[in-house]
Design a protein around this motif. Structure first.
Motif, PDB file in Angstrom:
ATOM      1  N   PHE A  23       6.643  11.138   4.238  1.00  0.00           N
ATOM      2  CA  PHE A  23       6.186  11.398   3.237  1.00  0.00           C
ATOM      3  C   PHE A  23       4.841  12.010   3.175  1.00  0.00           C
ATOM      4  CE2 PHE A  23       4.138  10.645  -1.067  1.00  0.00           C
ATOM      5  CZ  PHE A  23       5.614  10.652  -1.832  1.00  0.00           C
ATOM      6  N   THR A  24       3.824  11.738   4.091  1.00  0.00           N
ATOM      7  CA  THR A  24       2.544  12.399   4.480  1.00  0.00           C
ATOM      8  C   THR A  24       2.867  13.817   4.953  1.00  0.00           C
ATOM      9  OG1 THR A  24       1.735  10.319   5.044  1.00  0.00           O
ATOM     10  CG2 THR A  24       0.387  12.351   5.854  1.00  0.00           C
ATOM     11  N   ASP A  25       3.942  14.174   5.914  1.00  0.00           N
ATOM     12  CA  ASP A  25       4.463  15.507   6.299  1.00  0.00           C
ATOM     13  C   ASP A  25       4.684  16.175   4.993  1.00  0.00           C
ATOM     14  OD1 ASP A  25       3.785  14.616   8.840  1.00  0.00           O
ATOM     15  OD2 ASP A  25       5.847  14.179   9.267  1.00  0.00           O
ATOM     16  N   MET A  26       5.183  15.693   4.186  1.00  0.00           N
ATOM     17  CA  MET A  26       5.750  16.533   2.882  1.00  0.00           C
ATOM     18  C   MET A  26       4.587  16.801   2.244  1.00  0.00           C
ATOM     19  SD  MET A  26       6.208  16.027  -0.416  1.00  0.00           S
ATOM     20  CE  MET A  26       6.130  14.311  -0.836  1.00  0.00           C
ATOM     21  N   GLY A  84      -6.255   8.817   1.750  1.00  0.00           N
ATOM     22  CA  GLY A  84      -6.768   9.962   0.813  1.00  0.00           C
ATOM     23  C   GLY A  84      -5.733  10.943   0.360  1.00  0.00           C
ATOM     24  N   ASP A  85      -4.723  11.279   1.210  1.00  0.00           N
ATOM     25  CA  ASP A  85      -3.960  12.387   1.114  1.00  0.00           C
ATOM     26  C   ASP A  85      -3.095  12.031  -0.046  1.00  0.00           C
ATOM     27  OD1 ASP A  85      -2.799  10.300   2.566  1.00  0.00           O
ATOM     28  OD2 ASP A  85      -2.384  11.618   4.352  1.00  0.00           O
ATOM     29  N   TYR A  86      -2.841  10.996  -0.429  1.00  0.00           N
ATOM     30  CA  TYR A  86      -1.967  10.497  -1.551  1.00  0.00           C
ATOM     31  C   TYR A  86      -2.816  10.788  -2.983  1.00  0.00           C
ATOM     32  CZ  TYR A  86       1.309   8.120   1.485  1.00  0.00           C
ATOM     33  OH  TYR A  86       2.379   8.007   2.561  1.00  0.00           O
ATOM     34  N   PHE A  87      -4.204  10.951  -2.791  1.00  0.00           N
ATOM     35  CA  PHE A  87      -4.800  11.113  -3.903  1.00  0.00           C
ATOM     36  C   PHE A  87      -5.173  12.694  -3.905  1.00  0.00           C
ATOM     37  CE2 PHE A  87      -5.832   6.836  -3.159  1.00  0.00           C
ATOM     38  CZ  PHE A  87      -6.033   6.139  -4.425  1.00  0.00           C
ATOM     39  N   GLY A  88      -4.652  13.429  -3.080  1.00  0.00           N
ATOM     40  CA  GLY A  88      -4.866  15.021  -2.907  1.00  0.00           C
ATOM     41  C   GLY A  88      -6.023  15.384  -2.139  1.00  0.00           C
ATOM     42  N   TRP A 136       0.801  -1.179   0.019  1.00  0.00           N
ATOM     43  CA  TRP A 136      -0.012  -0.136   0.226  1.00  0.00           C
ATOM     44  C   TRP A 136       0.719   1.310   0.005  1.00  0.00           C
ATOM     45  CZ3 TRP A 136      -3.188  -2.484  -1.948  1.00  0.00           C
ATOM     46  CH2 TRP A 136      -3.871  -3.687  -1.244  1.00  0.00           C
ATOM     47  N   ASN A 137       2.148   1.127   0.571  1.00  0.00           N
ATOM     48  CA  ASN A 137       2.928   2.436   0.552  1.00  0.00           C
ATOM     49  C   ASN A 137       3.418   2.356  -0.886  1.00  0.00           C
ATOM     50  OD1 ASN A 137       3.749   3.796   3.003  1.00  0.00           O
ATOM     51  ND2 ASN A 137       3.722   1.930   3.966  1.00  0.00           N
ATOM     52  N   ILE A 138       3.741   1.532  -1.605  1.00  0.00           N
ATOM     53  CA  ILE A 138       4.331   1.665  -2.875  1.00  0.00           C
ATOM     54  C   ILE A 138       2.884   2.147  -3.886  1.00  0.00           C
ATOM     55  CG2 ILE A 138       4.957   0.180  -5.108  1.00  0.00           C
ATOM     56  CD1 ILE A 138       6.338  -1.644  -2.966  1.00  0.00           C
ATOM     57  N   VAL A 139       1.921   1.388  -3.716  1.00  0.00           N
ATOM     58  CA  VAL A 139       0.854   2.061  -4.502  1.00  0.00           C
ATOM     59  C   VAL A 139       0.214   3.264  -4.064  1.00  0.00           C
ATOM     60  CG1 VAL A 139      -1.742   1.712  -4.989  1.00  0.00           C
ATOM     61  CG2 VAL A 139      -0.326  -0.216  -4.739  1.00  0.00           C
ATOM     62  N   ALA A 140       0.366   3.924  -2.987  1.00  0.00           N
ATOM     63  CA  ALA A 140      -0.097   5.099  -2.673  1.00  0.00           C
ATOM     64  C   ALA A 140       1.026   6.187  -3.147  1.00  0.00           C
ATOM     65  CB  ALA A 140      -0.108   5.394  -1.189  1.00  0.00           C
ATOM     66  N   ARG A 141       2.255   5.920  -2.969  1.00  0.00           N
ATOM     67  CA  ARG A 141       3.466   6.631  -3.676  1.00  0.00           C
ATOM     68  C   ARG A 141       3.269   6.850  -5.181  1.00  0.00           C
ATOM     69  NH1 ARG A 141       8.711   7.120  -0.300  1.00  0.00           N
ATOM     70  NH2 ARG A 141       7.723   7.209   2.022  1.00  0.00           N
ATOM     71  N   ASN A 142       2.931   5.664  -5.780  1.00  0.00           N
ATOM     72  CA  ASN A 142       2.946   5.884  -7.145  1.00  0.00           C
ATOM     73  C   ASN A 142       1.521   6.689  -7.481  1.00  0.00           C
ATOM     74  OD1 ASN A 142       3.084   4.622 -10.059  1.00  0.00           O
ATOM     75  ND2 ASN A 142       0.976   4.059  -9.543  1.00  0.00           N
ATOM     76  N   GLU A 143       0.519   6.514  -6.727  1.00  0.00           N
ATOM     77  CA  GLU A 143      -0.766   7.246  -7.162  1.00  0.00           C
ATOM     78  C   GLU A 143      -0.387   8.826  -6.803  1.00  0.00           C
ATOM     79  OE1 GLU A 143      -4.507   8.640  -7.835  1.00  0.00           O
ATOM     80  OE2 GLU A 143      -3.450   6.506  -8.325  1.00  0.00           O
ATOM     81  N   TYR A 144       0.314   9.286  -5.822  1.00  0.00           N
ATOM     82  CA  TYR A 144       0.657  10.436  -5.514  1.00  0.00           C
ATOM     83  C   TYR A 144       1.617  11.273  -6.787  1.00  0.00           C
ATOM     84  CZ  TYR A 144       2.839  14.703  -3.620  1.00  0.00           C
ATOM     85  OH  TYR A 144       3.294  15.893  -3.226  1.00  0.00           O
ATOM     86  N   ARG A 145       2.299  10.518  -7.374  1.00  0.00           N
ATOM     87  CA  ARG A 145       3.222  10.979  -8.285  1.00  0.00           C
ATOM     88  C   ARG A 145       2.537  10.657  -9.778  1.00  0.00           C
ATOM     89  NH1 ARG A 145       7.387   7.759  -5.108  1.00  0.00           N
ATOM     90  NH2 ARG A 145       8.564   9.529  -4.189  1.00  0.00           N
ATOM     91  N   ASN A 146       1.848   9.586 -10.102  1.00  0.00           N
ATOM     92  CA  ASN A 146       1.339   9.354 -11.363  1.00  0.00           C
ATOM     93  C   ASN A 146       0.011   9.221 -11.605  1.00  0.00           C
ATOM     94  OD1 ASN A 146       3.988   8.874 -12.335  1.00  0.00           O
ATOM     95  ND2 ASN A 146       4.093   6.794 -11.415  1.00  0.00           N
TER      96      ASN A 146
END
Length: 214
Positions: free
Chosen positions: A195-198, A131-135, A40-50
């Motif tokens: 990452f969330t803090d960022m 949800g924060d990774y989705f904006g 889920w960390n990998i998926v979420a970070r990918n979602e944030y970037r891509n």
């Protein structure tokens, strides 16, 4: 003298009588525990970037987040099932004195569920399921219960439930798995937290820039 007696007891303990490492179910359970936060960390970070999931749902960030929430919840249920299945195939050994064998695991499980459910209620679906990774950012930090008691109540609550299950079924192997769960959560938080803090720091920077430009 007491220390010597304790050490002699430990020396006489046969670990193989407490944990059967030959059982495939044990390895599968450990693998599922490792998979969930890592994936889920990998998926979420990918979602944030891509924005991969968002694009699959036609640009709808909430539907994408709800989809990920269902996936995380479903795999969490599968992980718990695999854990219980692994315990059933492990050696049984009395862990607590008889008078505490029921009340302690029940109390721990109840407390763990309280932390998990109350933190989910406080954060909401999008706040709980990345949800924060989705904006989808929260307006302010949640400071009420259980976050006024624990920094990471959901992870602590989940760990308590793992502990309670091991004690309920009287499986020492469960306590070993629980220790692994805790270690995995600590490692996951080292990636999640910064990452969330960022993400939120970046939002504040954008707000500050917008305010200056007005």
């Amino acid at each position: 003298m007491a220390s010597k007696d304790f050490n002699s007891v430990l020396a006489n303990v046969d670990l193989s009588s407490l944990v059967d490492f030959s059982k495939k179910s044990l390895l599968i359970s450990i693998a599922s525990i490792t998979f969930n936060p890592t994936a889920w960390n990998i998926v979420a970070r990918n979602e944030y970037r891509n924005k991969t999931i968002t694009r699959i749902f036609g640009g709808n960030t909430r539907n994408g987040c709800y989809f990920l929430a269902v996936m995380i919840f479903s795999f969490g249920m599968l992980r718990d099932h695999l854990y219980q299945r692994a315990l059933q195939e492990q050696p049984r050994q009395q862990i607590l004195p008889e008078q505490y064998a029921t009340i302690v695991p029940v109390a721990l499980f109840g407390l763990g569920q309280l932390f998990v459910i109350s933190s989910t209620w406080a954060l909401g679906v999008t706040g709980t399921f990345l949800g924060d990774y989705f904006g989808i950012l929260m307006d302010h930090r949640v400071e009420g219960f259980p976050f006024n008691v624990l920094r990471d109540p959901m992870y602590i609550g989940s760990t308590l439930c793992f502990t309670a299950t091991a004690l309920w079924y009287e499986r020492p192997a469960g306590l070993l798995i629980t220790l692994y769960v805790y270690i995995v959560y600590i490692l996951a938080l080292r990636f999640e937290g910064p990452f969330t803090d960022m993400i939120y720091a970046k939002r504040e920077q954008e707000k500050a820039k917008a305010a200056k430009s007005q």
